[in-house]
Design a protein around this motif. Structure first.
Motif, PDB file in Angstrom:
ATOM      1  N   SER A 200      89.230  68.560 -19.637  1.00 24.91           N
ATOM      2  CA  SER A 200      90.283  69.463 -20.095  1.00 24.91           C
ATOM      3  C   SER A 200      91.476  68.610 -20.496  1.00 24.91           C
ATOM      4  CB  SER A 200      90.683  70.432 -18.976  1.00 24.91           C
ATOM      5  OG  SER A 200      91.916  71.062 -19.267  1.00 24.91           O
ATOM      6  N   THR A 201      91.899  68.696 -21.756  1.00 24.10           N
ATOM      7  CA  THR A 201      92.991  67.836 -22.213  1.00 24.10           C
ATOM      8  C   THR A 201      93.764  68.480 -23.348  1.00 24.10           C
ATOM      9  OG1 THR A 201      93.536  65.665 -23.172  1.00 24.10           O
ATOM     10  CG2 THR A 201      91.412  66.606 -23.766  1.00 24.10           C
ATOM     11  N   SER A 202      95.037  68.120 -23.446  1.00 24.59           N
ATOM     12  CA  SER A 202      95.870  68.555 -24.563  1.00 24.59           C
ATOM     13  C   SER A 202      95.788  67.593 -25.730  1.00 24.59           C
ATOM     14  CB  SER A 202      97.330  68.696 -24.099  1.00 24.59           C
ATOM     15  OG  SER A 202      97.768  67.493 -23.505  1.00 24.59           O
ATOM     16  N   GLU A 203      95.049  66.471 -25.546  1.00 21.47           N
ATOM     17  CA  GLU A 203      94.886  65.464 -26.592  1.00 21.47           C
ATOM     18  C   GLU A 203      93.632  65.811 -27.402  1.00 21.47           C
ATOM     19  OE1 GLU A 203      96.978  63.082 -27.279  1.00 21.47           O
ATOM     20  OE2 GLU A 203      98.302  63.318 -25.544  1.00 21.47           O
ATOM     21  N   LEU A 204      93.814  66.520 -28.507  1.00 23.59           N
ATOM     22  CA  LEU A 204      92.678  66.994 -29.297  1.00 23.59           C
ATOM     23  C   LEU A 204      91.786  65.859 -29.821  1.00 23.59           C
ATOM     24  CD1 LEU A 204      91.208  69.416 -30.321  1.00 23.59           C
ATOM     25  CD2 LEU A 204      92.792  69.555 -32.254  1.00 23.59           C
ATOM     26  N   PRO A 205      92.338  64.709 -30.274  1.00 23.16           N
ATOM     27  CA  PRO A 205      91.457  63.622 -30.734  1.00 23.16           C
ATOM     28  C   PRO A 205      90.473  63.166 -29.662  1.00 23.16           C
ATOM     29  CG  PRO A 205      93.704  63.219 -31.466  1.00 23.16           C
ATOM     30  CD  PRO A 205      93.765  64.390 -30.528  1.00 23.16           C
ATOM     31  N   GLU A 206      90.875  63.241 -28.392  1.00 21.63           N
ATOM     32  CA  GLU A 206      89.955  62.858 -27.319  1.00 21.63           C
ATOM     33  C   GLU A 206      88.734  63.759 -27.311  1.00 21.63           C
ATOM     34  OE1 GLU A 206      93.190  61.013 -24.132  1.00 21.63           O
ATOM     35  OE2 GLU A 206      92.165  62.889 -23.658  1.00 21.63           O
ATOM     36  N   LEU A 207      88.946  65.057 -27.428  1.00 18.58           N
ATOM     37  CA  LEU A 207      87.821  65.989 -27.401  1.00 18.58           C
ATOM     38  C   LEU A 207      86.938  65.823 -28.628  1.00 18.58           C
ATOM     39  CD1 LEU A 207      89.524  69.240 -26.063  1.00 18.58           C
ATOM     40  CD2 LEU A 207      88.247  67.513 -24.801  1.00 18.58           C
ATOM     41  N   ILE A 208      87.545  65.644 -29.779  1.00 15.75           N
ATOM     42  CA  ILE A 208      86.774  65.493 -31.014  1.00 15.75           C
ATOM     43  C   ILE A 208      85.866  64.274 -30.940  1.00 15.75           C
ATOM     44  CG2 ILE A 208      86.971  64.983 -33.476  1.00 15.75           C
ATOM     45  CD1 ILE A 208      89.495  66.735 -33.507  1.00 15.75           C
ATOM     46  N   ASN A 209      86.352  63.202 -30.300  1.00 16.96           N
ATOM     47  CA  ASN A 209      85.602  61.950 -30.267  1.00 16.96           C
ATOM     48  C   ASN A 209      84.697  61.806 -29.045  1.00 16.96           C
ATOM     49  OD1 ASN A 209      86.507  59.968 -32.567  1.00 16.96           O
ATOM     50  ND2 ASN A 209      88.368  61.032 -31.906  1.00 16.96           N
ATOM     51  N   LEU A 210      84.946  62.577 -27.974  1.00 14.46           N
ATOM     52  CA  LEU A 210      84.187  62.391 -26.740  1.00 14.46           C
ATOM     53  C   LEU A 210      83.200  63.513 -26.443  1.00 14.46           C
ATOM     54  CD1 LEU A 210      87.042  61.170 -24.328  1.00 14.46           C
ATOM     55  CD2 LEU A 210      85.365  59.750 -25.520  1.00 14.46           C
TER      56      LEU A 210
END
Length: 489
Positions: free
Chosen positions: A444-454
């Motif tokens: 769960s994160t507010s950093e959208l690039p992290e979710l897109i890449n992970l």
């Protein structure tokens, strides 16, 4: 500026300048020298070598009191508030308004109220600081610094504890201060803030200055490469997702406070499942509810097809579920205890660490060295208090606790909040290692690039509800962001 601590060079011949009416960002990994530099500027401790001038006047030494007198104010990550005093008393501490022996309380209250209204911060003046939320304490710290009408304002990660709305109010206040000619030194790991707020950026690495650039003249990728010394495309590892059996299944879950409403999702072994959404959307509360930290009024939690009747932290740990909280300072770590104690505190029952009621304390250091080495803790000072470490290294200590024993499900809530890019890479590699080892990982994160890449799949939450599930080919920002506001892509 050069600063040595017991022979260790923390800052090595760094030049820095701040102009009237500019926002000058400081960027660098944890341990790069940012904190040392701003502490020198604020007079917290003396410099070893170098020259310092304010408004064109050279200074041979500086103390916090002298810094305040010449118009320098600082808001550090660690709060300087007195917990047993009220908000009003903290705002005027040491600078009380009085007439003879009597305090002018009505004048102080009026001035404090006007300042908080101007900032858009809603904090009760008569509340004792100890009972405030971390976000409210951050607001009081900022208001306290601005009450002195500084000419130089240092802000060290000021939005780390604020919601998006509260941060926007701070940014509006910064714009007004900048228009008045106040120079602002801004320290942040959030690239979007540096991009939108700063005029110039100085990048530090390993105590040295890499360069100062005009923000508009360099890309985010260029800044990151200056900071870490490698191209940005090397930040996110390639994760081989191999979804297997369902490890965690949530059906129609609702929490007592209504922060989560009828949430349903599944997470499998061998995959990263992401949760996206604005701060306050319910994704953090959902993670906490699964682990037994938020009361559940309806719905079911299943682990490997077995219903968990009453989730509790102890029961979930026994069922091989590990949770890493978003606020490592208040929930994830015992800051006054050592690295060793923090790393082993949830694993003392392991045979490698105990026999019956007896702790094998002489084994602790050997047992924890591997997970801390894998996470690149620096320095490897196992008996030092965790409070003495940077935010990134504190995060690594908390994560190392989850590597002390194998878990089937890992819940990461804001795993990279307040840490630098280099430490983020270490966290990403940990997630890769866990998933490819067969674990189920929820991020769960507010950093959208992290979710897109992970992540292999992403759930988006809005106002407590899961409003979208996005698969492998639906994970661009353009497809995800409309769901943040309850719309459809």
């Amino acid at each position: 500026m050069t600063k040595r601590f017991r022979g260790i060079v923390a800052l090595d011949k760094v030049d820095f300048s701040l102009e009237k009416g500019e926002v000058h960002a400081l960027l660098g990994e944890n341990g790069a020298g940012k904190s040392t530099l701003i502490n020198l500027i604020a007079g917290t401790f003396p410099w070893t070598e170098g020259a310092y001038s304010v408004h064109g006047h050279s200074l041979s030494h500086l103390t916090p009191q002298v810094a305040r007198e010449i118009g320098i104010a600082a808001v550090f990550q660690e709060f300087s508030l007195v917990p047993d005093l009220t908000v009003l008393e903290n705002l005027f501490l040491g600078r009380e308004q009085s007439r003879g022996p009597f305090l002018k309380r009505s004048d102080m209250r009026r001035a404090a109220g006007e300042l908080l209204d101007e900032l858009g911060f809603h904090v009760p003046l008569d509340e004792t600081v100890a009972f405030l939320s971390r976000a409210q304490k951050q607001m009081v710290e900022i208001a306290k610094a601005l009450r002195t009408h500084p000419q130089v304002l240092i802000l060290d990660e000021p939005t780390a504890s604020l919601t998006d709305g509260e941060a926007e109010k701070l940014f509006d206040a910064m714009a007004r201060l900048k228009a008045r000619g106040v120079g602002i030194i801004y320290v942040s790991h959030r690239m979007s803030e540096i991009r939108n707020l700063s005029d110039r950026v100085t990048v530090l690495r390993g105590g040295k200055k890499i360069g100062t650039v005009t923000t508009a003249d360099i890309s985010d990728e260029g800044l990151i490469e200056m900071m870490v010394g490698r191209p940005v495309d090397q930040l996110f590892p390639k994760i081989e997702h191999k979804p297997g059996d369902i490890r965690l299944e949530i059906a129609d879950l609702t929490t007592a406070g209504g922060t989560v409403i009828d949430a349903s999702f599944v997470a499998r072994a061998g995959e990263v499942v992401g949760f996206a959404g604005l701060v306050g959307c319910g994704r953090s509360e959902l993670c906490r509810a699964v682990f037994g930290l938020e009361p559940i009024t309806s719905g079911t939690v299943k682990l490997r097809d077995k219903v968990v009747e009453r989730p509790s932290p102890s029961a979930m740990l026994a069922d091989k579920v590990c949770y890493f909280p978003a606020d490592r300072g208040s929930e994830g770590l015992a800051l006054i205890r050592s690295v060793r104690e923090n790393t082993t505190m949830s694993s003392l029952g392991l045979p490698s660490l105990s026999t019956g009621p007896f702790l094998k304390f002489w084994r602790e250091r050997d047992v924890i060295r591997k997970p801390l080495t894998d996470l690149a803790l620096r320095p490897m000072a196992l008996e030092s208090k965790v409070s003495a470490f940077s935010g990134g290294n504190q995060q690594k200590v908390m994560l190392a606790r989850g590597l002390m024993q194998p878990f089937d499900v890992y819940l990461f809530d804001e795993p990279t909040v307040g840490i630098d890019v280099g430490a983020k890479v270490d966290v990403y590699n940990l997630i890769k290692e866990l998933v490819e080892g067969g674990a189920c990982v929820i991020v769960s994160t507010s950093e959208l690039p992290e979710l897109i890449n992970l992540a292999s799949r992403i759930y988006v939450m809005h106002e407590g509800r899961i409003v979208a599930e996005l698969g492998e080919n639906e994970r661009s920002e353009a497809q995800i962001l409309p769901h943040y506001f309850g719309g459809t892509a």
